[in-house]
Design a protein around this motif. Structure first.
Motif, PDB file in Angstrom:
ATOM      1  N   SER A   1       0.857  -1.191   0.000  1.00 51.64           N
ATOM      2  CA  SER A   1       0.000   0.000   0.000  1.00 51.64           C
ATOM      3  C   SER A   1       0.893   1.241   0.000  1.00 51.64           C
ATOM      4  N   MET A   2       0.260   2.385  -0.101  1.00 54.64           N
ATOM      5  CA  MET A   2       1.031   3.634  -0.061  1.00 54.64           C
ATOM      6  C   MET A   2       1.718   3.806   1.291  1.00 54.64           C
ATOM      7  N   GLY A   3       1.050   3.358   2.352  1.00 59.10           N
ATOM      8  CA  GLY A   3       1.654   3.450   3.687  1.00 59.10           C
ATOM      9  C   GLY A   3       2.875   2.554   3.812  1.00 59.10           C
ATOM     10  N   ALA A   4       2.808   1.356   3.214  1.00 53.26           N
ATOM     11  CA  ALA A   4       3.954   0.446   3.265  1.00 53.26           C
ATOM     12  C   ALA A   4       5.131   1.016   2.481  1.00 53.26           C
ATOM     13  N   ILE A   5       4.842   1.623   1.336  1.00 53.12           N
ATOM     14  CA  ILE A   5       5.912   2.229   0.538  1.00 53.12           C
ATOM     15  C   ILE A   5       6.521   3.404   1.292  1.00 53.12           C
ATOM     16  N   ALA A   6       5.689   4.197   1.943  1.00 49.27           N
ATOM     17  CA  ALA A   6       6.199   5.323   2.732  1.00 49.27           C
ATOM     18  C   ALA A   6       7.050   4.818   3.901  1.00 49.27           C
ATOM     19  N   GLN A   7       6.617   3.716   4.522  1.00 55.49           N
ATOM     20  CA  GLN A   7       7.376   3.154   5.645  1.00 55.49           C
ATOM     21  C   GLN A   7       8.737   2.644   5.175  1.00 55.49           C
ATOM     22  N   MET A   8       8.784   2.037   4.000  1.00 58.64           N
ATOM     23  CA  MET A   8      10.053   1.546   3.473  1.00 58.64           C
ATOM     24  C   MET A   8      10.986   2.702   3.111  1.00 58.64           C
ATOM     25  N   CYS A   9      10.422   3.762   2.560  1.00 58.64           N
ATOM     26  CA  CYS A   9      11.237   4.946   2.245  1.00 58.64           C
ATOM     27  C   CYS A   9      11.773   5.591   3.526  1.00 58.64           C
ATOM     28  N   PHE A  10      10.935   5.647   4.549  1.00 61.62           N
ATOM     29  CA  PHE A  10      11.380   6.191   5.828  1.00 61.62           C
ATOM     30  C   PHE A  10      12.510   5.344   6.409  1.00 61.62           C
ATOM     31  N   ALA A  11      12.373   4.021   6.313  1.00 57.39           N
ATOM     32  CA  ALA A  11      13.415   3.130   6.840  1.00 57.39           C
ATOM     33  C   ALA A  11      14.722   3.304   6.073  1.00 57.39           C
ATOM     34  N   ALA A  12      14.636   3.496   4.769  1.00 60.73           N
ATOM     35  CA  ALA A  12      15.848   3.724   3.977  1.00 60.73           C
ATOM     36  C   ALA A  12      16.537   5.029   4.397  1.00 60.73           C
TER      37      ALA A  12
END
Length: 79
Positions: free
Chosen positions: A63-74
């Motif tokens: 989802s968009m939230g999962a993609i945002a979470q992965m970008c934040f983790a990076a």
């Protein structure tokens, strides 16, 4: 008035000259503290990244939230 003949006022703080002791780093430059906090930051980034990654391994589209979470983790791991 010339600065040569002037005297400091009572209670004034004297400023050290340019050749005196060098300033200490903000937290003392403790290498063990740097390594510990850096490793902790990297482990936090891995933990944040693993949430959406595990869902994607199960076949769930991100989802968009999962993609945002992965970008934040990076970004956190880069920190």
């Amino acid at each position: 008035m010339s600065a040569r003949g002037a005297e400091a006022a009572p209670g004034a703080v004297s400023v050290p000259g340019p050749g005196s002791a060098s300033p200490r780093p903000l937290f003392g430059g403790c290498w063990s503290c740097r390594l510990l906090s850096g490793a902790g930051l990297l482990m936090a980034a891995v933990w944040v990244y693993q949430g959406p990654r595990n869902a994607m391994k199960k076949g769930i589209p991100p989802s968009m939230g999962a993609i945002a979470q992965m970008c934040f983790a990076a970004g956190e791991g880069r920190g």
